[in-house]
Scaffold this motif. Structure first.
Motif, PDB file in Angstrom:
ATOM      1  N   ALA A  69     -10.218  -5.202  -8.369  1.00  0.00           N
ATOM      2  CA  ALA A  69      -9.778  -6.333  -7.568  1.00  0.00           C
ATOM      3  C   ALA A  69      -8.701  -5.886  -6.590  1.00  0.00           C
ATOM      4  CB  ALA A  69      -9.236  -7.460  -8.442  1.00  0.00           C
ATOM      5  N   ALA A  70      -8.592  -6.611  -5.477  1.00  0.00           N
ATOM      6  CA  ALA A  70      -7.541  -6.372  -4.489  1.00  0.00           C
ATOM      7  C   ALA A  70      -6.763  -7.666  -4.286  1.00  0.00           C
ATOM      8  CB  ALA A  70      -8.134  -5.901  -3.165  1.00  0.00           C
ATOM      9  N   VAL A  71      -5.442  -7.559  -4.308  1.00  0.00           N
ATOM     10  CA  VAL A  71      -4.566  -8.701  -4.028  1.00  0.00           C
ATOM     11  C   VAL A  71      -3.861  -8.381  -2.716  1.00  0.00           C
ATOM     12  CG1 VAL A  71      -2.617 -10.081  -4.817  1.00  0.00           C
ATOM     13  CG2 VAL A  71      -4.251  -9.175  -6.491  1.00  0.00           C
ATOM     14  N   LEU A  72      -4.177  -9.138  -1.664  1.00  0.00           N
ATOM     15  CA  LEU A  72      -3.733  -8.794  -0.318  1.00  0.00           C
ATOM     16  C   LEU A  72      -2.963  -9.930   0.344  1.00  0.00           C
ATOM     17  CD1 LEU A  72      -7.133  -7.322   0.997  1.00  0.00           C
ATOM     18  CD2 LEU A  72      -5.355  -6.125  -0.286  1.00  0.00           C
ATOM     19  N   ASP A  73      -1.826  -9.599   0.928  1.00  0.00           N
ATOM     20  CA  ASP A  73      -1.077 -10.551   1.751  1.00  0.00           C
ATOM     21  C   ASP A  73      -1.799 -10.684   3.087  1.00  0.00           C
ATOM     22  OD1 ASP A  73       0.796 -12.167   2.922  1.00  0.00           O
ATOM     23  OD2 ASP A  73       2.337 -10.620   3.102  1.00  0.00           O
ATOM     24  N   VAL A  74      -1.888 -11.908   3.611  1.00  0.00           N
ATOM     25  CA  VAL A  74      -2.566 -12.121   4.890  1.00  0.00           C
ATOM     26  C   VAL A  74      -1.837 -11.413   6.029  1.00  0.00           C
ATOM     27  CG1 VAL A  74      -3.074 -13.836   6.665  1.00  0.00           C
ATOM     28  CG2 VAL A  74      -3.728 -14.282   4.314  1.00  0.00           C
ATOM     29  N   ARG A  75      -0.529 -11.629   6.132  1.00  0.00           N
ATOM     30  CA  ARG A  75       0.260 -11.090   7.250  1.00  0.00           C
ATOM     31  C   ARG A  75       1.016  -9.850   6.797  1.00  0.00           C
ATOM     32  NH1 ARG A  75       1.639 -15.286  11.390  1.00  0.00           N
ATOM     33  NH2 ARG A  75       0.370 -17.123  10.913  1.00  0.00           N
ATOM     34  N   MET A  76       0.683  -8.721   7.426  1.00  0.00           N
ATOM     35  CA  MET A  76       1.278  -7.446   7.044  1.00  0.00           C
ATOM     36  C   MET A  76       1.769  -6.714   8.285  1.00  0.00           C
ATOM     37  SD  MET A  76       0.734  -6.887   3.646  1.00  0.00           S
ATOM     38  CE  MET A  76       0.603  -5.110   3.443  1.00  0.00           C
ATOM     39  N   PRO A  77       2.686  -5.747   8.115  1.00  0.00           N
ATOM     40  CA  PRO A  77       3.056  -4.890   9.247  1.00  0.00           C
ATOM     41  C   PRO A  77       1.817  -4.106   9.696  1.00  0.00           C
ATOM     42  CG  PRO A  77       4.621  -4.664   7.425  1.00  0.00           C
ATOM     43  CD  PRO A  77       3.436  -5.422   6.898  1.00  0.00           C
ATOM     44  N   GLY A  87      -0.569  -2.905   6.811  1.00  0.00           N
ATOM     45  CA  GLY A  87      -1.999  -3.073   7.044  1.00  0.00           C
ATOM     46  C   GLY A  87      -2.801  -1.785   7.061  1.00  0.00           C
ATOM     47  N   PRO A  88      -2.370  -0.760   7.828  1.00  0.00           N
ATOM     48  CA  PRO A  88      -3.159   0.465   7.918  1.00  0.00           C
ATOM     49  C   PRO A  88      -3.329   1.205   6.592  1.00  0.00           C
ATOM     50  CG  PRO A  88      -1.611   0.319   9.743  1.00  0.00           C
ATOM     51  CD  PRO A  88      -1.251  -0.777   8.780  1.00  0.00           C
ATOM     52  N   GLU A  89      -2.502   0.891   5.596  1.00  0.00           N
ATOM     53  CA  GLU A  89      -2.595   1.578   4.307  1.00  0.00           C
ATOM     54  C   GLU A  89      -3.632   0.955   3.371  1.00  0.00           C
ATOM     55  OE1 GLU A  89       1.525   2.954   2.736  1.00  0.00           O
ATOM     56  OE2 GLU A  89       1.871   1.029   3.745  1.00  0.00           O
ATOM     57  N   ILE A  90      -4.092  -0.234   3.700  1.00  0.00           N
ATOM     58  CA  ILE A  90      -4.911  -0.982   2.745  1.00  0.00           C
ATOM     59  C   ILE A  90      -6.266  -0.324   2.494  1.00  0.00           C
ATOM     60  CG2 ILE A  90      -6.054  -3.173   2.259  1.00  0.00           C
ATOM     61  CD1 ILE A  90      -3.859  -4.570   3.853  1.00  0.00           C
ATOM     62  N   MET A  91      -7.053  -0.105   3.551  1.00  0.00           N
ATOM     63  CA  MET A  91      -8.405   0.428   3.356  1.00  0.00           C
ATOM     64  C   MET A  91      -8.404   1.807   2.715  1.00  0.00           C
ATOM     65  SD  MET A  91     -10.649  -1.792   3.722  1.00  0.00           S
ATOM     66  CE  MET A  91     -11.897  -0.565   3.300  1.00  0.00           C
ATOM     67  N   PRO A  92      -7.537   2.739   3.138  1.00  0.00           N
ATOM     68  CA  PRO A  92      -7.518   4.036   2.453  1.00  0.00           C
ATOM     69  C   PRO A  92      -7.270   3.906   0.948  1.00  0.00           C
ATOM     70  CG  PRO A  92      -6.350   4.206   4.525  1.00  0.00           C
ATOM     71  CD  PRO A  92      -6.665   2.747   4.335  1.00  0.00           C
ATOM     72  N   ALA A  93      -6.366   2.999   0.557  1.00  0.00           N
ATOM     73  CA  ALA A  93      -6.088   2.805  -0.861  1.00  0.00           C
ATOM     74  C   ALA A  93      -7.296   2.223  -1.586  1.00  0.00           C
ATOM     75  CB  ALA A  93      -4.876   1.895  -1.038  1.00  0.00           C
ATOM     76  N   LEU A  94      -7.972   1.263  -0.962  1.00  0.00           N
ATOM     77  CA  LEU A  94      -9.140   0.660  -1.594  1.00  0.00           C
ATOM     78  C   LEU A  94     -10.283   1.661  -1.723  1.00  0.00           C
ATOM     79  CD1 LEU A  94      -9.206  -2.848   0.148  1.00  0.00           C
ATOM     80  CD2 LEU A  94      -8.465  -2.319  -2.172  1.00  0.00           C
ATOM     81  N   LEU A  95     -10.506   2.454  -0.688  1.00  0.00           N
ATOM     82  CA  LEU A  95     -11.593   3.425  -0.721  1.00  0.00           C
ATOM     83  C   LEU A  95     -11.309   4.554  -1.712  1.00  0.00           C
ATOM     84  CD1 LEU A  95     -12.410   3.611   3.091  1.00  0.00           C
ATOM     85  CD2 LEU A  95     -13.815   2.568   1.299  1.00  0.00           C
ATOM     86  N   GLU A  96     -10.041   4.909  -1.843  1.00  0.00           N
ATOM     87  CA  GLU A  96      -9.689   5.975  -2.778  1.00  0.00           C
ATOM     88  C   GLU A  96      -9.809   5.522  -4.226  1.00  0.00           C
ATOM     89  OE1 GLU A  96      -5.837   8.707  -4.183  1.00  0.00           O
ATOM     90  OE2 GLU A  96      -5.726   7.528  -2.321  1.00  0.00           O
ATOM     91  N   HIS A  97      -9.296   4.344  -4.521  1.00  0.00           N
ATOM     92  CA  HIS A  97      -9.216   3.909  -5.922  1.00  0.00           C
ATOM     93  C   HIS A  97     -10.387   3.028  -6.362  1.00  0.00           C
ATOM     94  CE1 HIS A  97      -5.188   5.539  -6.521  1.00  0.00           C
ATOM     95  NE2 HIS A  97      -4.895   5.093  -5.308  1.00  0.00           N
ATOM     96  N   ARG A  98     -11.063   2.385  -5.410  1.00  0.00           N
ATOM     97  CA  ARG A  98     -12.190   1.499  -5.722  1.00  0.00           C
ATOM     98  C   ARG A  98     -11.853   0.616  -6.936  1.00  0.00           C
ATOM     99  NH1 ARG A  98     -16.849   2.748  -2.880  1.00  0.00           N
ATOM    100  NH2 ARG A  98     -16.514   4.546  -1.508  1.00  0.00           N
ATOM    101  N   ALA A 146      -1.451  -5.219  -1.854  1.00  0.00           N
ATOM    102  CA  ALA A 146      -0.934  -5.017  -0.501  1.00  0.00           C
ATOM    103  C   ALA A 146       0.016  -6.166  -0.186  1.00  0.00           C
ATOM    104  CB  ALA A 146      -2.077  -4.970   0.517  1.00  0.00           C
ATOM    105  N   GLU A 147       1.309  -5.862  -0.132  1.00  0.00           N
ATOM    106  CA  GLU A 147       2.341  -6.881   0.094  1.00  0.00           C
ATOM    107  C   GLU A 147       3.563  -6.193   0.686  1.00  0.00           C
ATOM    108  OE1 GLU A 147       4.666  -9.665   0.705  1.00  0.00           O
ATOM    109  OE2 GLU A 147       2.832 -10.356  -0.272  1.00  0.00           O
ATOM    110  N   ASP A 148       4.069  -6.698   1.820  1.00  0.00           N
ATOM    111  CA  ASP A 148       5.200  -6.039   2.473  1.00  0.00           C
ATOM    112  C   ASP A 148       6.551  -6.498   1.928  1.00  0.00           C
ATOM    113  OD1 ASP A 148       6.405  -8.081   4.913  1.00  0.00           O
ATOM    114  OD2 ASP A 148       4.450  -8.542   4.063  1.00  0.00           O
ATOM    115  N   ASN A 149       6.583  -7.670   1.287  1.00  0.00           N
ATOM    116  CA  ASN A 149       7.840  -8.143   0.705  1.00  0.00           C
ATOM    117  C   ASN A 149       8.101  -7.395  -0.595  1.00  0.00           C
ATOM    118  OD1 ASN A 149       9.448  -9.892  -1.201  1.00  0.00           O
ATOM    119  ND2 ASN A 149       9.680 -11.101   0.671  1.00  0.00           N
ATOM    120  N   ALA A 150       9.147  -6.570  -0.611  1.00  0.00           N
ATOM    121  CA  ALA A 150       9.407  -5.693  -1.754  1.00  0.00           C
ATOM    122  C   ALA A 150       9.604  -6.472  -3.052  1.00  0.00           C
ATOM    123  CB  ALA A 150      10.621  -4.808  -1.476  1.00  0.00           C
TER     124      ALA A 150
END
Length: 217
Positions: free
Chosen positions: A48-56, A34-45, A6-10
């Motif tokens: 590991a998750a690599v997440l940016d702190v500050r997201m749209p 931000g709103p896309e993160i949990m659906p992706a994690l729950l779908e793919h399980r 999860a990272e907004d910087n392309a």
């Protein structure tokens, strides 16, 4: 290793994908808000998750919120959080639930490929990977704490413990024997008043004390 990013910087996002793929890992999902993160994690399980702190959309703490929620809904999910700057409140909140399978790195660390991959692997293995700059900043802000009783060498050992290093690595970094490291850690446990228990649990309590938490009962 299957990873969700999860990272907004392309540019950084594509760089992470390339880096992980080149290292033999599989990026199963990439999201930019931000709103896309949990659906992706729950779908793919993922592993590991690599997440940016500050997201749209607000660029405040969407990634951190998702990390905390993911740890509740997917217990044991290894999470490596990336931040542009040292943000003490974010680091401490992330670690409140324990230090197992948690990492907090500054984005500059991603460019140091070996360090980044090593940190991710430590997190996936159930360890801790805290950016040295984050640990240093947290220590500077600590005043009148139980850490005051530690010697300079014991502080060095505890700092490396907080970064997630094992005894062998600590011994190598400080150019001392593993036996000496073991003795220093024993002194740290004693001085911090940590209860007799398995050494792994006391190690976590020591790191939490170092980061400014009240050790759990």
């Amino acid at each position: 290793m299957r990873v969700v990013i999860a990272e907004d910087n392309a540019l950084l996002r594509e760089g992470l994908v390339l880096l992980l793929n080149s290292a033999g890992h599989e990026v199963v999902a990439v999201v930019g808000s931000g709103p896309e993160i949990m659906p992706a994690l729950l779908e793919h399980r993922p592993d590991a998750a690599v997440l940016d702190v500050r997201m749209p959309p607000t660029f405040r703490d969407e990634g951190l919120r998702a990390a905390l929620e993911a740890r509740l809904l997917l217990p044991g999910l290894p999470v490596l959080v990336l931040s542009q700057y040292v943000e003490q409140s974010y680091a401490t909140e992330l670690l409140t639930g324990g230090t197992s399978g948690i990492g907090y790195l500054l984005k500059d660390r991603v460019g140091r490929v070996d360090e980044f991959l090593d940190a991710l692997e430590r997190v996936v293995a159930g360890g801790t990977a805290l950016d040295p700059d984050v640990v240093t900043e947290l220590l500077i802000r600590r005043r009148d704490s139980p850490l005051d009783s530690l010697t300079p060498r014991e502080r060095e050992v505890l700092k490396l413990m907080a970064e997630g290093h094992g005894n062998a690595t600590i011994a190598k970094d400080l150019v001392v024997s593993e036996r000496a490291v073991h003795k220093h850690i024993g002194n740290i446990f004693l001085k911090l008043g940590l209860p007799p228990s398995d050494s792994g649990h006391r190690r976590v309590l020591a790191v939490l004390t170092y980061l400014g938490h009240t050790p759990p009962a």
